[in-house]
Design a protein around this motif. Structure first.
Motif, PDB file in Angstrom:
ATOM      1  N   PRO A 106       0.992  -0.949  -0.288  1.00  9.04           N
ATOM      2  CA  PRO A 106       0.197   0.048  -0.324  1.00  9.04           C
ATOM      3  C   PRO A 106       0.664   0.746  -0.618  1.00  9.04           C
ATOM      4  O   PRO A 106       0.212   2.246  -0.222  1.00  9.04           O
ATOM      5  CB  PRO A 106      -0.523   0.371   1.171  1.00  9.04           C
ATOM      6  N   ASP A 107       2.065   1.136   0.446  1.00 12.72           N
ATOM      7  CA  ASP A 107       2.884   2.662   0.432  1.00 12.72           C
ATOM      8  C   ASP A 107       3.233   3.089  -1.373  1.00 12.72           C
ATOM      9  O   ASP A 107       3.346   4.258  -1.385  1.00 12.72           O
ATOM     10  CB  ASP A 107       4.575   1.576   0.609  1.00 12.72           C
ATOM     11  N   GLU A 108       2.810   1.964  -2.397  1.00 10.25           N
ATOM     12  CA  GLU A 108       2.947   2.392  -3.808  1.00 10.25           C
ATOM     13  C   GLU A 108       1.487   3.235  -3.978  1.00 10.25           C
ATOM     14  O   GLU A 108       0.448   2.412  -4.093  1.00 10.25           O
ATOM     15  CB  GLU A 108       3.656   0.915  -4.161  1.00 10.25           C
ATOM     16  N   THR A 109       1.374   4.093  -5.102  1.00 18.87           N
ATOM     17  CA  THR A 109       0.281   4.639  -5.322  1.00 18.87           C
ATOM     18  C   THR A 109       0.402   4.825  -6.621  1.00 18.87           C
ATOM     19  O   THR A 109       1.743   5.361  -7.325  1.00 18.87           O
ATOM     20  CB  THR A 109      -0.346   5.711  -4.349  1.00 18.87           C
ATOM     21  N   ARG A 110      -0.389   5.273  -7.579  1.00 25.38           N
ATOM     22  CA  ARG A 110      -0.816   5.449  -8.883  1.00 25.38           C
ATOM     23  C   ARG A 110      -1.523   6.029  -8.541  1.00 25.38           C
ATOM     24  O   ARG A 110      -3.207   5.782  -8.254  1.00 25.38           O
ATOM     25  CB  ARG A 110       0.006   4.174 -10.012  1.00 25.38           C
ATOM     26  N   VAL A 111      -1.890   6.928  -9.795  1.00 25.90           N
ATOM     27  CA  VAL A 111      -3.271   7.452 -10.778  1.00 25.90           C
ATOM     28  C   VAL A 111      -3.531   6.931 -12.313  1.00 25.90           C
ATOM     29  O   VAL A 111      -3.114   7.065 -12.625  1.00 25.90           O
ATOM     30  CB  VAL A 111      -2.839   9.349 -10.485  1.00 25.90           C
ATOM     31  N   VAL A 112      -5.451   6.503 -11.582  1.00 23.01           N
ATOM     32  CA  VAL A 112      -6.186   6.333 -12.645  1.00 23.01           C
ATOM     33  C   VAL A 112      -6.871   7.468 -13.181  1.00 23.01           C
ATOM     34  O   VAL A 112      -7.928   7.765 -12.640  1.00 23.01           O
ATOM     35  CB  VAL A 112      -7.100   4.684 -12.411  1.00 23.01           C
ATOM     36  N   THR A 113      -7.295   7.741 -14.694  1.00 20.26           N
ATOM     37  CA  THR A 113      -7.928   8.897 -15.134  1.00 20.26           C
ATOM     38  C   THR A 113      -9.466   7.534 -15.243  1.00 20.26           C
ATOM     39  O   THR A 113      -9.182   6.869 -15.202  1.00 20.26           O
ATOM     40  CB  THR A 113      -7.393   9.327 -16.073  1.00 20.26           C
ATOM     41  N   PHE A 114     -10.246   8.845 -15.511  1.00 23.77           N
ATOM     42  CA  PHE A 114     -11.690   7.400 -15.210  1.00 23.77           C
ATOM     43  C   PHE A 114     -12.179   8.458 -16.402  1.00 23.77           C
ATOM     44  O   PHE A 114     -12.545  10.071 -15.932  1.00 23.77           O
ATOM     45  CB  PHE A 114     -12.335   6.740 -14.383  1.00 23.77           C
ATOM     46  N   LYS A 115     -12.881   8.503 -17.231  1.00 21.18           N
ATOM     47  CA  LYS A 115     -14.257   9.238 -17.921  1.00 21.18           C
ATOM     48  C   LYS A 115     -15.357   8.082 -17.965  1.00 21.18           C
ATOM     49  O   LYS A 115     -15.048   7.162 -18.226  1.00 21.18           O
ATOM     50  CB  LYS A 115     -14.175   9.559 -19.466  1.00 21.18           C
ATOM     51  N   HIS A 116     -16.924   8.868 -18.928  1.00 20.47           N
ATOM     52  CA  HIS A 116     -17.742   7.135 -18.982  1.00 20.47           C
ATOM     53  C   HIS A 116     -18.006   7.904 -20.253  1.00 20.47           C
ATOM     54  O   HIS A 116     -17.966   8.234 -20.821  1.00 20.47           O
ATOM     55  CB  HIS A 116     -18.601   8.022 -18.195  1.00 20.47           C
ATOM     56  N   LEU A 117     -18.010   7.038 -21.067  1.00 25.20           N
ATOM     57  CA  LEU A 117     -18.136   6.417 -22.014  1.00 25.20           C
ATOM     58  C   LEU A 117     -19.537   6.196 -22.362  1.00 25.20           C
ATOM     59  O   LEU A 117     -20.425   5.824 -22.182  1.00 25.20           O
ATOM     60  CB  LEU A 117     -17.481   4.773 -23.047  1.00 25.20           C
ATOM     61  N   ILE A 118     -20.584   6.994 -23.299  1.00 26.25           N
ATOM     62  CA  ILE A 118     -21.140   7.007 -23.609  1.00 26.25           C
ATOM     63  C   ILE A 118     -21.919   6.519 -25.461  1.00 26.25           C
ATOM     64  O   ILE A 118     -21.266   7.126 -26.170  1.00 26.25           O
ATOM     65  CB  ILE A 118     -21.929   8.517 -23.659  1.00 26.25           C
ATOM     66  N   GLN A 119     -22.777   5.491 -25.802  1.00 25.32           N
ATOM     67  CA  GLN A 119     -22.396   5.010 -27.403  1.00 25.32           C
ATOM     68  C   GLN A 119     -23.784   5.861 -27.904  1.00 25.32           C
ATOM     69  O   GLN A 119     -25.147   5.558 -26.567  1.00 25.32           O
ATOM     70  CB  GLN A 119     -22.902   3.872 -26.968  1.00 25.32           C
ATOM     71  N   PRO A 120     -24.462   6.547 -28.539  1.00 18.38           N
ATOM     72  CA  PRO A 120     -25.104   6.734 -28.563  1.00 18.38           C
ATOM     73  C   PRO A 120     -26.746   6.195 -29.358  1.00 18.38           C
ATOM     74  O   PRO A 120     -26.421   4.851 -29.667  1.00 18.38           O
ATOM     75  CB  PRO A 120     -24.934   7.489 -30.915  1.00 18.38           C
ATOM     76  N   PRO A 121     -28.168   6.648 -29.652  1.00 14.43           N
ATOM     77  CA  PRO A 121     -28.957   5.651 -29.643  1.00 14.43           C
ATOM     78  C   PRO A 121     -28.962   5.438 -30.684  1.00 14.43           C
ATOM     79  O   PRO A 121     -28.862   6.161 -31.866  1.00 14.43           O
ATOM     80  CB  PRO A 121     -30.064   6.180 -28.910  1.00 14.43           C
TER      81      PRO A 121
END
Length: 215
Positions: free
Chosen positions: A25-40
Protein backbone atom coordinates in the motif's frame (compact mmCIF):
# COMPACT_ATOMS: atom_id res chain seq x y z
CA UNK A 1 -32.97 15.22 -13.21
CA UNK A 2 -34.10 15.49 -16.81
CA UNK A 3 -32.55 13.21 -19.41
CA UNK A 4 -30.96 16.22 -21.12
CA UNK A 5 -29.32 17.20 -17.84
CA UNK A 6 -28.29 13.60 -17.18
CA UNK A 7 -26.66 13.31 -20.60
CA UNK A 8 -24.72 16.50 -19.95
CA UNK A 9 -23.71 15.34 -16.47
CA UNK A 10 -22.44 11.99 -17.74
CA UNK A 11 -20.57 13.45 -20.69
CA UNK A 12 -18.89 16.17 -18.63
CA UNK A 13 -18.00 14.12 -15.56
CA UNK A 14 -14.35 13.03 -15.34
CA UNK A 15 -11.85 12.45 -12.59
CA UNK A 16 -9.18 10.22 -11.18
CA UNK A 17 -8.77 7.36 -8.78
CA UNK A 18 -5.81 7.28 -6.48
CA UNK A 19 -4.95 3.60 -6.19
CA UNK A 20 -2.64 1.57 -4.00
CA UNK A 21 -0.76 -1.51 -5.02
CA UNK A 22 -2.22 -4.71 -3.61
CA UNK A 23 -0.17 -5.91 -0.65
CA UNK A 24 2.19 -2.95 -1.06
CA UNK A 25 0.00 0.00 0.00
CA UNK A 26 2.94 2.41 0.19
CA UNK A 27 3.03 2.33 -3.62
CA UNK A 28 0.34 4.40 -5.33
CA UNK A 29 -0.66 5.45 -8.83
CA UNK A 30 -3.34 7.60 -10.38
CA UNK A 31 -5.90 6.21 -12.83
CA UNK A 32 -8.05 8.64 -14.79
CA UNK A 33 -11.65 7.83 -15.65
CA UNK A 34 -14.45 9.05 -17.88
CA UNK A 35 -17.82 7.69 -18.91
CA UNK A 36 -18.33 6.36 -22.42
CA UNK A 37 -21.65 7.11 -24.11
CA UNK A 38 -22.83 5.13 -27.11
CA UNK A 39 -25.44 7.08 -29.07
CA UNK A 40 -28.88 5.49 -29.35
CA UNK A 41 -29.37 3.19 -32.31
CA UNK A 42 -32.41 3.69 -34.52
CA UNK A 43 -35.16 1.36 -33.32
CA UNK A 44 -37.97 0.08 -35.46
CA UNK A 45 -41.46 -0.21 -34.02
CA UNK A 46 -40.94 -3.78 -32.84
CA UNK A 47 -37.63 -2.98 -31.13
CA UNK A 48 -39.15 0.07 -29.45
CA UNK A 49 -42.07 -2.01 -28.20
CA UNK A 50 -39.63 -4.55 -26.74
CA UNK A 51 -38.46 -1.92 -24.24
CA UNK A 52 -40.92 -2.13 -21.33
CA UNK A 53 -42.98 0.99 -20.78
CA UNK A 54 -42.00 1.42 -17.14
CA UNK A 55 -40.77 4.68 -15.70
CA UNK A 56 -38.39 6.56 -18.01
CA UNK A 57 -36.82 3.41 -19.50
CA UNK A 58 -37.90 4.07 -23.09
CA UNK A 59 -36.94 7.74 -22.89
CA UNK A 60 -33.59 6.76 -21.40
CA UNK A 61 -32.81 4.55 -24.39
CA UNK A 62 -33.87 7.31 -26.75
CA UNK A 63 -31.10 9.38 -25.11
CA UNK A 64 -28.40 6.80 -24.42
CA UNK A 65 -27.58 3.80 -26.58
CA UNK A 66 -25.28 2.33 -23.94
CA UNK A 67 -23.10 3.53 -21.06
CA UNK A 68 -19.73 2.42 -19.75
CA UNK A 69 -19.30 4.12 -16.37
CA UNK A 70 -15.96 4.89 -14.72
CA UNK A 71 -14.01 3.57 -17.68
CA UNK A 72 -10.20 3.43 -17.66
CA UNK A 73 -8.89 3.50 -21.23
CA UNK A 74 -5.57 1.88 -20.35
CA UNK A 75 -6.87 -1.27 -18.67
CA UNK A 76 -10.38 -1.36 -20.15
CA UNK A 77 -11.85 -1.67 -16.66
CA UNK A 78 -15.21 -0.10 -15.86
CA UNK A 79 -17.51 0.00 -12.85
CA UNK A 80 -20.85 -0.55 -14.64
CA UNK A 81 -22.04 -1.32 -18.16
CA UNK A 82 -25.58 -0.41 -19.21
CA UNK A 83 -26.15 -2.27 -22.45
CA UNK A 84 -28.23 -1.53 -25.54
CA UNK A 85 -31.50 -3.46 -25.85
CA UNK A 86 -29.94 -5.69 -28.53
CA UNK A 87 -27.73 -7.20 -25.79
CA UNK A 88 -30.45 -7.75 -23.19
CA UNK A 89 -31.20 -11.32 -24.24
CA UNK A 90 -27.57 -12.35 -23.90
CA UNK A 91 -27.33 -10.67 -20.49
CA UNK A 92 -30.55 -12.35 -19.39
CA UNK A 93 -29.09 -15.72 -20.36
CA UNK A 94 -26.08 -15.01 -18.15
CA UNK A 95 -28.32 -13.94 -15.29
CA UNK A 96 -30.58 -16.97 -15.72
CA UNK A 97 -27.53 -19.21 -15.53
CA UNK A 98 -27.33 -18.39 -11.84
CA UNK A 99 -31.01 -19.04 -11.15
CA UNK A 100 -31.84 -21.97 -13.43
CA UNK A 101 -30.82 -24.54 -10.82
CA UNK A 102 -33.66 -23.27 -8.63
CA UNK A 103 -36.06 -25.53 -10.47
CA UNK A 104 -38.42 -26.18 -7.60
CA UNK A 105 -41.24 -23.63 -7.52
CA UNK A 106 -41.14 -23.34 -3.75
CA UNK A 107 -37.37 -22.84 -3.75
CA UNK A 108 -37.64 -20.12 -6.40
CA UNK A 109 -40.45 -18.40 -4.49
CA UNK A 110 -38.38 -18.39 -1.30
CA UNK A 111 -35.18 -17.22 -3.01
CA UNK A 112 -36.17 -14.83 -5.79
CA UNK A 113 -38.45 -11.76 -5.87
CA UNK A 114 -41.76 -12.37 -7.64
CA UNK A 115 -40.95 -9.77 -10.32
CA UNK A 116 -37.88 -11.72 -11.51
CA UNK A 117 -39.97 -13.76 -13.94
CA UNK A 118 -40.70 -10.61 -15.96
CA UNK A 119 -37.61 -8.45 -15.40
CA UNK A 120 -35.20 -7.11 -18.00
CA UNK A 121 -31.46 -7.40 -17.50
CA UNK A 122 -30.12 -4.10 -18.81
CA UNK A 123 -26.48 -4.31 -17.79
CA UNK A 124 -23.78 -5.82 -15.67
CA UNK A 125 -20.91 -5.23 -13.31
CA UNK A 126 -18.16 -6.17 -15.76
CA UNK A 127 -16.27 -9.42 -15.18
CA UNK A 128 -18.20 -10.37 -12.05
CA UNK A 129 -21.31 -12.31 -13.04
CA UNK A 130 -23.40 -9.64 -11.31
CA UNK A 131 -26.19 -7.91 -13.20
CA UNK A 132 -28.27 -4.72 -13.38
CA UNK A 133 -31.94 -5.64 -13.42
CA UNK A 134 -35.10 -3.59 -13.94
CA UNK A 135 -38.40 -4.88 -12.57
CA UNK A 136 -41.27 -4.51 -15.02
CA UNK A 137 -44.34 -5.47 -12.99
CA UNK A 138 -45.80 -5.25 -9.53
CA UNK A 139 -45.07 -2.56 -6.98
CA UNK A 140 -41.38 -2.58 -7.98
CA UNK A 141 -42.01 -1.83 -11.67
CA UNK A 142 -39.36 0.51 -13.04
CA UNK A 143 -37.01 0.10 -10.08
CA UNK A 144 -33.37 -0.85 -10.63
CA UNK A 145 -31.73 -3.65 -8.67
CA UNK A 146 -28.24 -5.06 -8.70
CA UNK A 147 -28.07 -8.84 -8.55
CA UNK A 148 -25.07 -10.27 -6.69
CA UNK A 149 -24.60 -13.96 -7.42
CA UNK A 150 -22.98 -14.41 -4.02
CA UNK A 151 -26.08 -15.26 -1.99
CA UNK A 152 -28.59 -14.37 -4.73
CA UNK A 153 -28.94 -10.84 -3.33
CA UNK A 154 -31.09 -8.24 -5.11
CA UNK A 155 -30.15 -4.79 -3.82
CA UNK A 156 -32.40 -1.84 -4.76
CA UNK A 157 -30.26 0.86 -6.34
CA UNK A 158 -32.67 3.41 -7.79
CA UNK A 159 -36.34 4.22 -8.20
CA UNK A 160 -35.70 4.16 -11.95
CA UNK A 161 -32.85 4.02 -14.47
CA UNK A 162 -32.29 7.79 -14.42
CA UNK A 163 -31.95 7.89 -10.64
CA UNK A 164 -29.66 4.87 -10.80
CA UNK A 165 -27.18 6.57 -13.14
CA UNK A 166 -27.45 9.88 -11.31
CA UNK A 167 -26.50 8.20 -8.03
CA UNK A 168 -23.54 6.46 -9.61
CA UNK A 169 -22.11 9.84 -10.56
CA UNK A 170 -21.97 10.95 -6.91
CA UNK A 171 -20.78 7.96 -4.87
CA UNK A 172 -20.35 8.22 -1.13
CA UNK A 173 -17.71 6.23 0.75
CA UNK A 174 -19.84 3.09 0.89
CA UNK A 175 -20.70 3.22 -2.82
CA UNK A 176 -17.08 3.85 -3.81
CA UNK A 177 -16.03 0.96 -1.61
CA UNK A 178 -18.50 -1.28 -3.44
CA UNK A 179 -17.11 -0.12 -6.79
CA UNK A 180 -13.56 -0.71 -5.57
CA UNK A 181 -14.42 -4.25 -4.46
CA UNK A 182 -14.95 -5.25 -8.11
CA UNK A 183 -12.37 -3.13 -9.93
CA UNK A 184 -8.69 -3.93 -10.20
CA UNK A 185 -6.36 -2.05 -12.51
CA UNK A 186 -3.64 -4.28 -13.88
CA UNK A 187 -0.37 -3.20 -15.47
CA UNK A 188 -0.28 -4.90 -18.83
CA UNK A 189 3.48 -5.30 -18.83
CA UNK A 190 4.01 -6.53 -15.28
CA UNK A 191 0.65 -7.83 -14.07
CA UNK A 192 0.75 -5.59 -11.00
CA UNK A 193 -2.73 -4.94 -9.56
CA UNK A 194 -3.97 -1.70 -8.07
CA UNK A 195 -6.96 -1.08 -5.79
CA UNK A 196 -8.98 2.15 -5.56
CA UNK A 197 -8.21 4.18 -2.45
CA UNK A 198 -9.98 7.46 -3.23
CA UNK A 199 -11.70 9.43 -5.97
CA UNK A 200 -11.45 13.06 -6.99
CA UNK A 201 -13.58 14.45 -9.79
CA UNK A 202 -13.87 17.63 -11.81
CA UNK A 203 -16.78 18.79 -9.66
CA UNK A 204 -14.62 19.04 -6.57
CA UNK A 205 -15.88 15.83 -5.00
CA UNK A 206 -13.34 13.90 -2.94
CA UNK A 207 -14.28 10.59 -1.35
CA UNK A 208 -12.23 7.76 0.14
CA UNK A 209 -13.11 4.10 0.23
CA UNK A 210 -13.60 2.04 3.36
CA UNK A 211 -11.50 -0.78 1.91
CA UNK A 212 -9.30 -2.61 4.37
CA UNK A 213 -5.77 -2.58 3.09
CA UNK A 214 -4.31 -5.87 1.90
CA UNK A 215 -0.78 -6.13 3.24
Amino acid sequence: MSLTDLHRAVSEHTGEFTCERLRKPDETRVVTFKHLIQPPAPLDEAAQAAIPDVGPLRAFYATFGALMLYHDAQSGEAARYIAPPAEWASLHDGFAGWTQDLSDDEERANTLPAWVEHCVVVGEVPRTGNYIVVATDGESAGQVFEFDNDGFAFTPKGKDIVAYVEQLLTPDAAALTEIASHMRFTDRNYGTQWQILEMRDNRGKHVRTLVQRLT
